[in-house]
Design a protein around this motif. Structure first.
Motif, PDB file in Angstrom:
ATOM      1  N   GLN A  18       0.832  -1.193   0.000  1.00  0.00           N
ATOM      2  CA  GLN A  18       0.000   0.000   0.000  1.00  0.00           C
ATOM      3  C   GLN A  18       0.873   1.252   0.000  1.00  0.00           C
ATOM      4  O   GLN A  18       2.029   1.217   0.460  1.00  0.00           O
ATOM      5  N   PRO A  19       0.346   2.357  -0.488  1.00  0.00           N
ATOM      6  CA  PRO A  19       1.087   3.618  -0.409  1.00  0.00           C
ATOM      7  C   PRO A  19       1.514   3.899   1.035  1.00  0.00           C
ATOM      8  O   PRO A  19       0.732   3.699   1.972  1.00  0.00           O
TER       9      PRO A  19
ATOM     10  N   LYS B  94       5.271   5.148  -3.015  1.00  0.00           N
ATOM     11  CA  LYS B  94       4.223   5.884  -3.710  1.00  0.00           C
ATOM     12  C   LYS B  94       3.755   5.083  -4.926  1.00  0.00           C
ATOM     13  O   LYS B  94       4.517   4.266  -5.460  1.00  0.00           O
ATOM     14  N   PRO B  95       2.559   5.334  -5.399  1.00  0.00           N
ATOM     15  CA  PRO B  95       2.097   4.629  -6.607  1.00  0.00           C
ATOM     16  C   PRO B  95       3.059   4.799  -7.784  1.00  0.00           C
ATOM     17  O   PRO B  95       3.218   3.867  -8.584  1.00  0.00           O
TER      18      PRO B  95
ATOM     19  N   VAL C 121       2.674  -0.571  -6.043  1.00  0.00           N
ATOM     20  CA  VAL C 121       2.219   0.249  -4.920  1.00  0.00           C
ATOM     21  C   VAL C 121       0.798   0.695  -5.226  1.00  0.00           C
ATOM     22  O   VAL C 121       0.568   1.505  -6.124  1.00  0.00           O
ATOM     23  N   SER C 122      -0.139   0.156  -4.473  1.00  0.00           N
ATOM     24  CA  SER C 122      -1.545   0.428  -4.749  1.00  0.00           C
ATOM     25  C   SER C 122      -2.377   0.152  -3.514  1.00  0.00           C
ATOM     26  O   SER C 122      -2.067  -0.745  -2.727  1.00  0.00           O
ATOM     27  N   SER C 123      -3.428   0.922  -3.366  1.00  0.00           N
ATOM     28  CA  SER C 123      -4.364   0.688  -2.272  1.00  0.00           C
ATOM     29  C   SER C 123      -5.490  -0.235  -2.734  1.00  0.00           C
ATOM     30  O   SER C 123      -6.377  -0.580  -1.938  1.00  0.00           O
TER      31      SER C 123
END
Length: 125
Positions: free
Chosen positions: A13-14, A86-87, A123-125
């Protein structure tokens, strides 16, 4: 031809952290500049960080203060600790070696060897 094997990628996750590893098939870390690169979808491969034989380090501006490159020459392994992800850090990450780094208008190092398979960082929620 030295073989380099990257590992440690994954989905995070970020704001999270990952630690990448680069294992070399021979004792090369004291002879070359070692570096991490990354390639995001649709973009060119870019130099992210490097560490010299004397353990001097430097980073791309986009990751400075968040990523830390290190090596363990006895284990023939290099690491990239990535924090505050970060994404835009999403990419396939690769390691390689070189003999000189240019850091001016661009930050680059010509790689010595063929690319390995890399390790995917998402990197992702």
């Amino acid at each position: 031809q030295v073989q380099l094997v990257e590992s440690g990628g994954g989905l995070v996750q970020p704001g999270g952290s990952l630690r990448l590893s680069c294992a070399a098939s021979g004792s090369i870390f004291n002879n070359y500049i070692m570096a991490w690169y990354r390639q995001a979808p649709g973009k060119q491969r870019e130099l992210v960080a490097h560490i010299t034989s004397g353990s001097t380090t430097d980073y791309a501006d986009s990751v400075k203060g968040r990523f830390t490159i290190s090596k363990d020459s006895a284990k023939n392994t290099m690491y990239l600790q990535m924090n505050s992800l970060k994404p835009e850090d999403t990419a396939v990450y690769y390691c390689n070696a070189g003999t000189s780094v240019y850091k001016g208008s661009t930050y680059r190092m010509n790689p010595l060897w063929s690319w390995g398979q890399g390790t995917q960082v998402t990197v992702s929620s």
